[in-house]
Design a protein around this motif. Sequence first.
Motif, mmCIF file in Angstrom:
data_model
loop_
_atom_site.group_PDB
_atom_site.id
_atom_site.type_symbol
_atom_site.label_atom_id
_atom_site.label_comp_id
_atom_site.label_asym_id
_atom_site.label_seq_id
_atom_site.Cartn_x
_atom_site.Cartn_y
_atom_site.Cartn_z
ATOM 1 N N SER A 238 2.685 5.609 5.973
ATOM 2 C CA SER A 238 2.221 5.572 4.569
ATOM 3 C C SER A 238 0.828 6.162 4.415
ATOM 4 O O SER A 238 0.416 6.503 3.302
ATOM 5 N N GLU A 240 -1.828 4.522 4.899
ATOM 6 C CA GLU A 240 -2.729 3.447 4.505
ATOM 7 C C GLU A 240 -3.277 2.741 5.748
ATOM 8 O O GLU A 240 -2.678 2.759 6.819
ATOM 9 N N HIS A 250 -4.553 2.934 11.057
ATOM 10 C CA HIS A 250 -4.124 3.770 9.912
ATOM 11 C C HIS A 250 -2.656 4.137 10.108
ATOM 12 O O HIS A 250 -2.261 4.565 11.201
#
Length: 330
Positions: A238, A240, A250
């Motif tokens: 993702s 994120e 991450h």
Amino acid sequence: MVEHDTSRRGMPGHDARRGTRRVVVPVLVALLALAGCQAGLPDMEPGRAPTATTTEPASADASPTSTEAPAPEPSTTAPTEEPSEEPSDEPSEEPAEDLTDTATETPTEEPEPEPEATETPAEKPAEPEKPAALVRGASGERVTALQARLHELGYFIGSPDGSFGPGTQQAVWALQKAAGISRDGVVGPATQAALDDGVRPGAQSSSGKVIEIDLGRQLLLAVEDGKVVTVINASGGSGEAFEAKGRQYHANTPRGTFQVGRQVDADYESSLELGSMWRPKFFTGGIAVHGSPSIPPWGASHGCVRVANGAMNWIWDSWGAPPGTTVLVY
């Protein structure tokens, strides 16, 4: 001699004959004159009887003679009757009435003109209604046709069964990603056009059996010698940040060329306690291609590449990606 003549004049019979001659002569002269006048008048009006002017007779014997001679014959009145029987030059009222009746009846007898097919846009044949969009939960022949077309184009899908379930939705998402259109899982006009056009992605590799992972479109391609065999909906990292066991990470999927290393033919639990992975094939560190019950049309993983459990079974059991198989991520 003198005495003889005197004696004859005094005779009563002789005097009577002389009186008769005196009356008859003037009557004859009058009749001849009347006949001559009538012969000299050829333009006398037809039907008008000639008028005879006679001198009053001196005696009663002369009256019948003067009235019988000029009496008109029946032929003199005949011309007055013939012209009335001849047709008049002017049109009579009856033909005029007949013409009027004919003129008014003619329009009513003519058939009314049929309306033209293109008088107004509303009268044009209506275009067939566009079929309703197919969504998850639909069923029927159209769904069967959709599934058959997706399979024909190489998108991973089970056998056509006419039911728009999660497997069909995964294949529709993959098609929409390849076509670069909205990833809504609905087969509307744009998706149908992609089906009709035969949209399918191309391979980046040119030889060998390669697992290609297109992060831009979130697709996994099973490629053999540069030919795409199967297109699978996938969900990578993702991007994120997340925390696991007190450390920050991450959620990125690394790009590059790798190979299948360790693999687990079972449901494997993440060492970072991030959930389970179905039959994972690791290609770098703890990053693997694995099965999952949740594969949205966007990147949602912690860095691994998720595919449907059924697609992961196909990679293991049908296509085969043993250790050493190249994994190309771009």
